[in-house]
Design a protein around this motif. Structure first.
Motif, PDB file in Angstrom:
ATOM      1  N   GLU A 188      -0.911   3.156  -2.714  1.00 35.55           N
ATOM      2  CA  GLU A 188      -1.785   4.217  -2.705  1.00 35.55           C
ATOM      3  C   GLU A 188      -1.033   5.367  -2.130  1.00 35.55           C
ATOM      4  O   GLU A 188      -1.300   6.641  -2.467  1.00 35.55           O
ATOM      5  CB  GLU A 188      -2.749   3.926  -2.044  1.00 35.55           C
ATOM      6  N   TYR A 189      -0.196   5.267  -1.255  1.00 39.06           N
ATOM      7  CA  TYR A 189       0.639   6.255  -0.557  1.00 39.06           C
ATOM      8  C   TYR A 189       2.021   6.294  -0.947  1.00 39.06           C
ATOM      9  O   TYR A 189       2.686   5.506  -0.879  1.00 39.06           O
ATOM     10  CB  TYR A 189       0.349   6.161   0.871  1.00 39.06           C
ATOM     11  N   PHE A 190       2.744   7.619  -1.432  1.00 35.04           N
ATOM     12  CA  PHE A 190       3.948   7.567  -1.787  1.00 35.04           C
ATOM     13  C   PHE A 190       4.556   8.832  -0.721  1.00 35.04           C
ATOM     14  O   PHE A 190       4.315  10.111  -0.756  1.00 35.04           O
ATOM     15  CB  PHE A 190       4.003   8.261  -3.307  1.00 35.04           C
ATOM     16  N   ILE A 191       5.581   8.372   0.040  1.00 38.86           N
ATOM     17  CA  ILE A 191       6.120   9.231   1.075  1.00 38.86           C
ATOM     18  C   ILE A 191       7.670   9.572   0.707  1.00 38.86           C
ATOM     19  O   ILE A 191       8.447   8.411   0.725  1.00 38.86           O
ATOM     20  CB  ILE A 191       6.010   8.512   2.338  1.00 38.86           C
ATOM     21  N   ASP A 192       8.187  10.717   0.484  1.00 42.53           N
ATOM     22  CA  ASP A 192       9.331  10.864   0.194  1.00 42.53           C
ATOM     23  C   ASP A 192       9.668  11.695   1.495  1.00 42.53           C
ATOM     24  O   ASP A 192       9.695  12.772   2.175  1.00 42.53           O
ATOM     25  CB  ASP A 192       9.428  12.085  -0.826  1.00 42.53           C
ATOM     26  N   ILE A 193      10.731  10.895   2.219  1.00 40.74           N
ATOM     27  CA  ILE A 193      11.176  11.012   3.751  1.00 40.74           C
ATOM     28  C   ILE A 193      12.503  12.110   3.606  1.00 40.74           C
ATOM     29  O   ILE A 193      13.468  11.684   2.950  1.00 40.74           O
ATOM     30  CB  ILE A 193      11.348   9.963   4.675  1.00 40.74           C
ATOM     31  N   HIS A 194      12.505  12.912   4.200  1.00 40.57           N
ATOM     32  CA  HIS A 194      13.741  13.795   4.150  1.00 40.57           C
ATOM     33  C   HIS A 194      14.134  14.329   5.729  1.00 40.57           C
ATOM     34  O   HIS A 194      13.569  13.807   6.708  1.00 40.57           O
ATOM     35  CB  HIS A 194      13.703  15.313   3.542  1.00 40.57           C
ATOM     36  N   LYS A 245       0.646  -1.186   0.109  1.00 48.45           N
ATOM     37  CA  LYS A 245      -0.189  -0.108   0.011  1.00 48.45           C
ATOM     38  C   LYS A 245       0.909   1.135   0.112  1.00 48.45           C
ATOM     39  O   LYS A 245       0.469   2.203  -0.381  1.00 48.45           O
ATOM     40  CB  LYS A 245      -1.004   0.028   1.039  1.00 48.45           C
ATOM     41  N   VAL A 246       2.208   1.230   0.563  1.00 43.08           N
ATOM     42  CA  VAL A 246       2.945   2.355   0.566  1.00 43.08           C
ATOM     43  C   VAL A 246       4.084   2.257  -0.076  1.00 43.08           C
ATOM     44  O   VAL A 246       4.709   1.049  -0.064  1.00 43.08           O
ATOM     45  CB  VAL A 246       3.155   2.608   2.242  1.00 43.08           C
ATOM     46  N   PHE A 247       4.618   3.420  -0.538  1.00 37.83           N
ATOM     47  CA  PHE A 247       5.925   3.362  -1.327  1.00 37.83           C
ATOM     48  C   PHE A 247       6.815   4.447  -0.608  1.00 37.83           C
ATOM     49  O   PHE A 247       6.409   5.627  -0.354  1.00 37.83           O
ATOM     50  CB  PHE A 247       5.743   3.715  -2.702  1.00 37.83           C
ATOM     51  N   ILE A 248       7.873   4.112   0.011  1.00 40.34           N
ATOM     52  CA  ILE A 248       8.928   5.031   0.603  1.00 40.34           C
ATOM     53  C   ILE A 248       9.998   5.284  -0.059  1.00 40.34           C
ATOM     54  O   ILE A 248      10.693   4.116  -0.607  1.00 40.34           O
ATOM     55  CB  ILE A 248       9.088   4.366   1.943  1.00 40.34           C
ATOM     56  N   TYR A 249      10.271   6.420  -0.079  1.00 36.90           N
ATOM     57  CA  TYR A 249      11.735   6.819  -0.975  1.00 36.90           C
ATOM     58  C   TYR A 249      12.297   8.101  -0.319  1.00 36.90           C
ATOM     59  O   TYR A 249      11.757   8.675   0.478  1.00 36.90           O
ATOM     60  CB  TYR A 249      11.358   6.698  -2.440  1.00 36.90           C
TER      61      TYR A 249
END
Length: 390
Positions: free
Chosen positions: A259-265, A179-183
């Motif tokens: 569904e969710y795309f999270i760009d973590i900084h 469900k979640v893509f983290i990059y």
């Protein structure tokens, strides 16, 4: 033949006491003007704006000027909003279109001349009480040494065939359905305590970096039975968003359930802005950044607002706020958020935080995001609810 007369030049003796006094007064007045303008800039940054971008030309025109222009055809606007006279309207329009200067916003006079005022492009949409203009998220590039290491790592990965956007090469966690893509567009962003440095300009590392925070989010979501995929790919700083976009697009094509795309900084602000204690334990604070150039701007903003409020409901002040950035010569303004209405860019902590503090914060983000995903996912054999999620 007509004779031309030229005015003679007058020399000024700078050694005179009166001249020196006037010169000093002039310099002091100039300094006071800049100080006052800076003070107004800090106060003005607290004003919330909710308008979306339109034509790039009109994006440099203030709301009041636009209303004044429309008032000629819609008299009601002139009656409901105090507008300038026709003469001043023309001068304001010229300043705003040609020089991007709003005479009612002092930040626009200084923003292009003073490096520290380049942040005036960031707008505070929603924020905790202690957040002011000087504490908004800051983005700084890695030093030249790290950039060189990134370039070599990318070259090596290309030669070995490992630099692929195939999601099967990425790290998956949790159940089969993802469900979640983290990059991490700026994957080398690190934390000074973790790399043994005290120089905030060198808070970058090839392995001890923000990707470990993404891994922690994966683990937390898996405990909630929510599948995710994470990318730890390196990207050059100057083309980071363009390259990370390719990774996200490839993942979307092969994993249809994402569904969710999270760009973590990691923010570049210092500890006093990025840390908050709860029950005697320090937590790294969040900051959500929304690109106003995204075609999903409204939906992305709504998601960031939801997460900010829910996090602060559980831990008041843990989320510093929701910040908007338009597309300008100095900011991306889109951040791959046009790819999905459920896209987000989240800053976790700052250069002075450590992994333990960021992990505590991630536990809270995973809880809030996980509950949203679970609530929006109908159980097998049930009919999906048509009630809109707040």
């Amino acid at each position: 033949m007509k004779k031309w007369k030229f005015a003679s030049f007058t020399s000024v003796n700078m050694s005179g006491q009166r001249v020196r006094r006037n010169f000093v007064i002039l310099m002091l007045c100039t300094a006071v003007i800049f100080a006052i303008a800076g003070g107004f800039a800090v106060l003005q940054a607290k004003v919330t704006t909710h308008t979306t971008d339109g034509n790039p030309l009109t994006s440099h025109v203030s709301n009041q000027t636009l209303v004044s222009l429309l008032g000629g055809n819609i008299p009601y606007l002139n009656e409901s909003v105090q507008t300038p006279s026709k003469d001043s309207l023309v001068s304001r329009l010229v300043l705003e279109l040609m020089m991007s200067i709003d005479i009612k916003d002092p930040r626009t006079f200084l923003g292009h001349e003073l490096p520290s005022f380049a942040l005036f492009d960031t707008e505070i949409y929603l924020a905790s009480e202690d957040v002011t203009f000087d504490s908004i998220p800051i983005d700084t590039p890695p030093d030249a040494k790290i950039e060189d290491q990134i370039a070599k790592a990318i070259e090596k990965a290309v030669q070995s065939g490992e630099l692929s956007d195939d999601p099967k090469r990425l790290v998956g966690a949790g159940p089969g359905i993802k469900k979640v893509f983290i990059y991490h567009s700026h994957f080398s962003e690190s934390f000074l305590p973790e790399i043994g440095s005290t120089n905030p300009n060198s808070a970058s590392h090839m392995s001890k970096n923000i990707t470990m925070v993404g891994k922690k989010l994966q683990e937390d979501l898996a405990k909630m039975n929510i599948g995710s995929i994470a990318s730890n790919k390196p990207y050059p700083y100057t083309t980071a968003y363009a390259m990370s976009k390719q990774t996200v697009v490839a993942a979307m094509k092969q994993e249809k359930e994402l569904e969710y795309f999270i760009d973590i900084h990691r923010d570049s602000q210092r500890r006093d802005h990025t840390t908050k204690d709860f029950n005697g334990k320090p937590y790294a604070r969040f900051a959500f950044v929304v690109g106003k150039a995204s075609k999903n701007y409204a939906e992305n903003l709504k998601l960031a607002e939801y997460l900010h409020k829910e996090i602060n409901r559980l831990y008041p002040g843990l989320s510093r706020g929701v910040f908007q950035k338009p597309k300008t010569s100095g900011t991306n303004g889109e951040y791959n958020q046009s790819l999905s209405p459920n896209s987000m860019l989240v800053e976790v902590g700052g250069v002075d935080n450590n992994f333990e503090e960021t992990y505590r914060a991630i536990d809270v983000l995973a809880k809030v995001l996980g509950e949203r995903i679970v609530d929006a996912t109908p159980a097998k054999g049930t009919v999906p609810s048509t009630k809109e999620k707040k």
